[in-house]
Design a protein around this motif. Sequence first.
Motif, PDB file in Angstrom:
ATOM      1  N   GLY A 296       0.798  -1.217   0.000  1.00 41.09           N
ATOM      2  CA  GLY A 296       0.000   0.000   0.000  1.00 41.09           C
ATOM      3  C   GLY A 296       0.826   1.259   0.000  1.00 41.09           C
ATOM      4  N   ALA A 297       2.164   1.117  -0.180  1.00 40.51           N
ATOM      5  CA  ALA A 297       3.061   2.274  -0.186  1.00 40.51           C
ATOM      6  C   ALA A 297       3.154   2.851  -1.598  1.00 40.51           C
ATOM      7  N   VAL A 298       3.737   4.024  -1.718  1.00 41.19           N
ATOM      8  CA  VAL A 298       3.999   4.615  -3.016  1.00 41.19           C
ATOM      9  C   VAL A 298       5.435   4.271  -3.396  1.00 41.19           C
ATOM     10  N   VAL A 299       5.663   3.901  -4.650  1.00 35.53           N
ATOM     11  CA  VAL A 299       6.994   3.535  -5.111  1.00 35.53           C
ATOM     12  C   VAL A 299       7.386   4.421  -6.278  1.00 35.53           C
ATOM     13  N   GLY A 300       8.662   4.813  -6.298  1.00 36.96           N
ATOM     14  CA  GLY A 300       9.149   5.660  -7.369  1.00 36.96           C
ATOM     15  C   GLY A 300      10.653   5.644  -7.448  1.00 36.96           C
ATOM     16  N   ASP A 301      11.198   6.662  -8.117  1.00 36.63           N
ATOM     17  CA  ASP A 301      12.638   6.711  -8.335  1.00 36.63           C
ATOM     18  C   ASP A 301      13.317   7.856  -7.590  1.00 36.63           C
ATOM     19  N   SER A 302      12.586   8.586  -6.761  1.00 42.77           N
ATOM     20  CA  SER A 302      13.179   9.701  -6.026  1.00 42.77           C
ATOM     21  C   SER A 302      13.708   9.227  -4.679  1.00 42.77           C
ATOM     22  N   VAL A 303      15.012   9.374  -4.480  1.00 42.63           N
ATOM     23  CA  VAL A 303      15.640   8.994  -3.214  1.00 42.63           C
ATOM     24  C   VAL A 303      15.515  10.120  -2.199  1.00 42.63           C
ATOM     25  N   ARG A 304      15.411  11.342  -2.685  1.00 42.46           N
ATOM     26  CA  ARG A 304      15.453  12.519  -1.805  1.00 42.46           C
ATOM     27  C   ARG A 304      14.374  12.482  -0.728  1.00 42.46           C
ATOM     28  N   ASP A 305      13.144  12.084  -1.100  1.00 48.00           N
ATOM     29  CA  ASP A 305      12.062  12.098  -0.119  1.00 48.00           C
ATOM     30  C   ASP A 305      11.622  10.684   0.281  1.00 48.00           C
ATOM     31  N   ALA A 306      12.439   9.676  -0.032  1.00 50.37           N
ATOM     32  CA  ALA A 306      12.077   8.293   0.273  1.00 50.37           C
ATOM     33  C   ALA A 306      12.268   7.996   1.756  1.00 50.37           C
ATOM     34  N   THR A 307      11.395   7.163   2.285  1.00 50.26           N
ATOM     35  CA  THR A 307      11.578   6.655   3.645  1.00 50.26           C
ATOM     36  C   THR A 307      12.247   5.279   3.627  1.00 50.26           C
ATOM     37  N   VAL A 308      12.129   4.570   2.496  1.00 51.36           N
ATOM     38  CA  VAL A 308      12.748   3.256   2.319  1.00 51.36           C
ATOM     39  C   VAL A 308      13.416   3.223   0.946  1.00 51.36           C
ATOM     40  N   VAL A 309      14.615   2.670   0.878  1.00 53.46           N
ATOM     41  CA  VAL A 309      15.281   2.480  -0.415  1.00 53.46           C
ATOM     42  C   VAL A 309      15.655   1.011  -0.584  1.00 53.46           C
ATOM     43  N   HIS A 310      15.522   0.528  -1.815  1.00 48.19           N
ATOM     44  CA  HIS A 310      16.045  -0.784  -2.207  1.00 48.19           C
ATOM     45  C   HIS A 310      17.279  -0.519  -3.054  1.00 48.19           C
ATOM     46  N   ALA A 311      18.405  -1.168  -2.738  1.00 49.30           N
ATOM     47  CA  ALA A 311      19.644  -0.844  -3.445  1.00 49.30           C
ATOM     48  C   ALA A 311      20.626  -1.998  -3.394  1.00 49.30           C
ATOM     49  N   THR A 312      21.557  -1.990  -4.333  1.00 48.13           N
ATOM     50  CA  THR A 312      22.718  -2.869  -4.256  1.00 48.13           C
ATOM     51  C   THR A 312      23.715  -2.241  -3.273  1.00 48.13           C
ATOM     52  N   PRO A 313      24.704  -3.008  -2.797  1.00 44.18           N
ATOM     53  CA  PRO A 313      25.688  -2.429  -1.878  1.00 44.18           C
ATOM     54  C   PRO A 313      26.421  -1.217  -2.447  1.00 44.18           C
ATOM     55  N   THR A 314      26.799  -1.281  -3.719  1.00 46.26           N
ATOM     56  CA  THR A 314      27.506  -0.148  -4.326  1.00 46.26           C
ATOM     57  C   THR A 314      26.634   1.099  -4.344  1.00 46.26           C
ATOM     58  N   ARG A 315      25.388   0.922  -4.712  1.00 48.27           N
ATOM     59  CA  ARG A 315      24.463   2.055  -4.761  1.00 48.27           C
ATOM     60  C   ARG A 315      24.203   2.600  -3.360  1.00 48.27           C
ATOM     61  N   LEU A 316      24.033   1.708  -2.379  1.00 44.67           N
ATOM     62  CA  LEU A 316      23.791   2.169  -1.018  1.00 44.67           C
ATOM     63  C   LEU A 316      24.976   2.976  -0.500  1.00 44.67           C
ATOM     64  N   ALA A 317      26.186   2.534  -0.785  1.00 49.65           N
ATOM     65  CA  ALA A 317      27.370   3.268  -0.333  1.00 49.65           C
ATOM     66  C   ALA A 317      27.367   4.690  -0.880  1.00 49.65           C
ATOM     67  N   ARG A 318      27.006   4.841  -2.137  1.00 48.31           N
ATOM     68  CA  ARG A 318      26.966   6.176  -2.743  1.00 48.31           C
ATOM     69  C   ARG A 318      25.852   7.028  -2.136  1.00 48.31           C
ATOM     70  N   LEU A 319      24.711   6.399  -1.859  1.00 43.62           N
ATOM     71  CA  LEU A 319      23.609   7.141  -1.249  1.00 43.62           C
ATOM     72  C   LEU A 319      23.975   7.613   0.149  1.00 43.62           C
ATOM     73  N   LEU A 320      24.634   6.767   0.913  1.00 35.47           N
ATOM     74  CA  LEU A 320      25.052   7.161   2.264  1.00 35.47           C
ATOM     75  C   LEU A 320      26.047   8.300   2.210  1.00 35.47           C
ATOM     76  N   ASP A 321      26.976   8.233   1.256  1.00 36.78           N
ATOM     77  CA  ASP A 321      27.947   9.324   1.097  1.00 36.78           C
ATOM     78  C   ASP A 321      27.258  10.628   0.726  1.00 36.78           C
ATOM     79  N   GLY A 322      26.111  10.516   0.029  1.00 42.57           N
ATOM     80  CA  GLY A 322      25.391  11.709  -0.405  1.00 42.57           C
ATOM     81  C   GLY A 322      24.393  12.229   0.610  1.00 42.57           C
TER      82      GLY A 322
END
Length: 450
Positions: free
Chosen positions: A152-178
């Motif tokens: 029942g959640a909304v899904v999209g491609d915006s990380v900026r206002d996301a409460t949950v992210v699905h990611a690979t380890p490489t992508r997560l590392a970059r998101l944390l750095d950002g």
Amino acid sequence: MSEWLRGSPGAPALAFGGDVVRVGELAAAVAAARLPGGTGLVPCPVGTAPVELITTVLAALERGRPVLVGGSSDEARRLDDLLPAATAIALRTSGSSGTAPTVVARTEASWLESAAPLAQLAGIEAADRVAVTGPLHVSMHLYAALHALWAGAVVGDSVRDATVVHATPTRLARLLDGGLDARAAVVAGAALPERVRHTARARLRLTEYYGAAELSFVAAGHGEGLVAFPGAEIELREAAGGRELWVRSPYLAIDAVGGMLRRDAAGFATVGDLAELGADGTLMILGRGDAAITTAGATVIAERIEGVLAGLPGVAAVAVVGEPNELLGERVVAIVELDELDERVRATDRDAFGGDDEAADPRDATDLRDEIVAEARARLEVAELPRRWFFAPLPRTDSGKVARGALRSALAAGGLDGEHRAAARRHDAIRAVAAGAAPTNAAPPTGGPA
């Protein structure tokens, strides 16, 4: 309404590219979707826009038509007679160990059965805004999108206002750095480096899982180790390269065209991954059996070496492969992708980055490479030590995994750039002088046998 659409009609469902589609609108689009004639596979080629892809997948499932995700119309026609009659979702995967694609056939129920356990593990609920950080023709990202709709959640491609992210380890590392501001992350696709795991656990609710397109969910955890995913039974069986992981669960695919899927009469299946149980009962995934390297009579696991190297400062990503060698059988080769920021900090060319004399670090990128090699020699067993080092960007599959097959092909063809030759000899000499004798982990002379 589809079993995947559980939100109220007026609630937002999709938010890709800034456009919001509500649940009722999506349900109407699914009902009105025009599918190809006949009863065969419905294609959803690579490059299909996210909203269109989700609409097509849901429409096919609603009407009892099998859908081919990531495949063209021509591929759909070729596969019609090869997949089981019970196929609902056919997933085209590129794989990381080779170049031949695999098409995984599964029922809709095999994914629906895992929805509630994952929601509970990851804490995903209707109030969440879920960001999917990869293309939807990749199975892990498509499942993440459908799972968000199921919750029942909304899904999209915006990380900026996301409460949950699905990611690979490489992508997560970059998101944390950002400066990622989500409250939770679901991570899969490869082993998570310990330094990334530590950072993530300090900032959000981390859920890691191990699985495969053929097996779906096998094991999961919250950063303290993996245990069997709810509903999954795991067995470790002796194999040539170590202990092979077999699983029985309601989440398994029904078949695969190509790939590594094997089954037994008791309902267990494997894709050849090797694993061990830790003293605390947690599962340690060592990697695919085809990533085992036999060198000088010893068998080493590429992922074990990669795990050590990935934890070193300055390393963004790493791949380890075996290279045929007349003397050793195989020679261990490491290809390391350096962290861009770390390279910039160490660069001596101040004009390239707008620095000044006082801010410039006297060490250069070559020194960083030397330090990585030296740290590896201190932390790895002798048999595990790479005999050749390359420092270059890594090729990846659509799902973000390192493309091992492409690396092996490039290595065999002599097409890998960035070989680092001086570091091993330099550190051997330092160790020899300090010890008063030849180093025990001496690397071979450049150009000679390992």
